[in-house]
Motif scaffolding. Structure first.
Motif, mmCIF file in Angstrom:
data_model
loop_
_atom_site.group_PDB
_atom_site.id
_atom_site.type_symbol
_atom_site.label_atom_id
_atom_site.label_comp_id
_atom_site.label_asym_id
_atom_site.label_seq_id
_atom_site.Cartn_x
_atom_site.Cartn_y
_atom_site.Cartn_z
ATOM 1 N N SER A 4 -4.221 3.258 3.654
ATOM 2 C CA SER A 4 -2.878 3.106 3.091
ATOM 3 C C SER A 4 -2.513 4.322 2.263
ATOM 4 O O SER A 4 -3.388 5.011 1.720
ATOM 5 C CB SER A 4 -2.812 1.863 2.196
ATOM 6 N N LEU A 5 -1.226 4.569 2.182
ATOM 7 C CA LEU A 5 -0.662 5.588 1.305
ATOM 8 C C LEU A 5 0.662 5.077 0.768
ATOM 9 O O LEU A 5 1.319 4.261 1.424
ATOM 10 C CB LEU A 5 -0.413 6.904 2.055
ATOM 11 N N ARG A 6 1.047 5.576 -0.381
ATOM 12 C CA ARG A 6 2.371 5.293 -0.919
ATOM 13 C C ARG A 6 3.085 6.595 -1.213
ATOM 14 O O ARG A 6 2.573 7.434 -1.973
ATOM 15 C CB ARG A 6 2.313 4.435 -2.181
ATOM 16 N N LEU A 7 4.245 6.760 -0.608
ATOM 17 C CA LEU A 7 5.084 7.922 -0.860
ATOM 18 C C LEU A 7 6.133 7.561 -1.904
ATOM 19 O O LEU A 7 6.594 6.412 -1.966
ATOM 20 C CB LEU A 7 5.776 8.379 0.423
ATOM 21 N N SER A 8 6.510 8.563 -2.687
ATOM 22 C CA SER A 8 7.555 8.381 -3.689
ATOM 23 C C SER A 8 8.638 9.428 -3.492
ATOM 24 O O SER A 8 8.356 10.548 -3.058
ATOM 25 C CB SER A 8 6.979 8.536 -5.104
ATOM 26 N N LEU B 184 9.567 -0.594 2.131
ATOM 27 C CA LEU B 184 10.394 0.208 1.225
ATOM 28 C C LEU B 184 10.654 -0.593 -0.043
ATOM 29 O O LEU B 184 10.966 -1.787 0.025
ATOM 30 C CB LEU B 184 11.717 0.543 1.901
ATOM 31 N N SER B 185 10.520 0.063 -1.188
ATOM 32 C CA SER B 185 10.886 -0.568 -2.449
ATOM 33 C C SER B 185 11.497 0.492 -3.346
ATOM 34 O O SER B 185 11.464 1.677 -3.023
ATOM 35 C CB SER B 185 9.664 -1.206 -3.114
ATOM 36 N N ASN C 147 15.405 6.000 -10.672
ATOM 37 C CA ASN C 147 16.015 6.731 -9.544
ATOM 38 C C ASN C 147 14.969 7.071 -8.490
ATOM 39 O O ASN C 147 14.966 8.182 -7.941
ATOM 40 C CB ASN C 147 16.719 8.003 -10.018
ATOM 41 N N THR C 148 14.103 6.144 -8.234
ATOM 42 C CA THR C 148 12.955 6.390 -7.368
ATOM 43 C C THR C 148 12.855 5.297 -6.318
ATOM 44 O O THR C 148 13.098 4.124 -6.618
ATOM 45 C CB THR C 148 11.656 6.434 -8.184
#
Length: 117
Positions: A17-21, A69-70, A76-77
């Motif tokens: 897993s990865l989380r992009l911002s 998506l969250s 503002n992210t």
């Protein structure tokens, strides 16, 4: 001028897993739609997910059930949580914003995601 700054890409093994911002220089008040696109090697840029200011989401078929998506309007992210990654998810991921007032599309610089087999 809207600016978008992405982070969170990297190298991960299959199944990981990865989380992009993505941080925007403008607030939600100025946004019609945000989301993520990706460009895999040898392919055109394709939809990952978008959400508009009515809350309607649109996921690409290849990521449904794995990517989420969250967002955090106070920061503002928005984020892209990617689970159960496969080598076919290897791509440059771009965050995207459609400005509510100018109708201009803005893009981040892209962040590389590489999934090893």
């Amino acid at each position: 001028q809207v600016q978008l700054a992405e982070s969170g890409g990297g190298l991960v093994q299959t199944g990981g897993s990865l989380r992009l911002s993505c941080v925007s220089s403008v607030s939600a008040f100025s946004i019609k739609e945000v989301g993520w696109y990706r460009q895999r090697p040898g392919y055109e840029r394709e939809l990952v997910v978008t959400i508009n200011n009515d809350g309607a989401t649109n996921y690409g078929d290849s990521v449904k059930g794995r990517f989420t998506l969250s967002g955090d309007n106070a920061k503002n992210t928005w984020y892209l949580q990617m689970n159960n990654l496969t080598p076919e998810d290897t791509a440059v991921y771009y965050c995207y914003l459609h400005d509510r007032w100018s109708s201009i599309d803005y893009w981040g610089q892209g962040t590389q995601v590489t999934v090893s087999s």
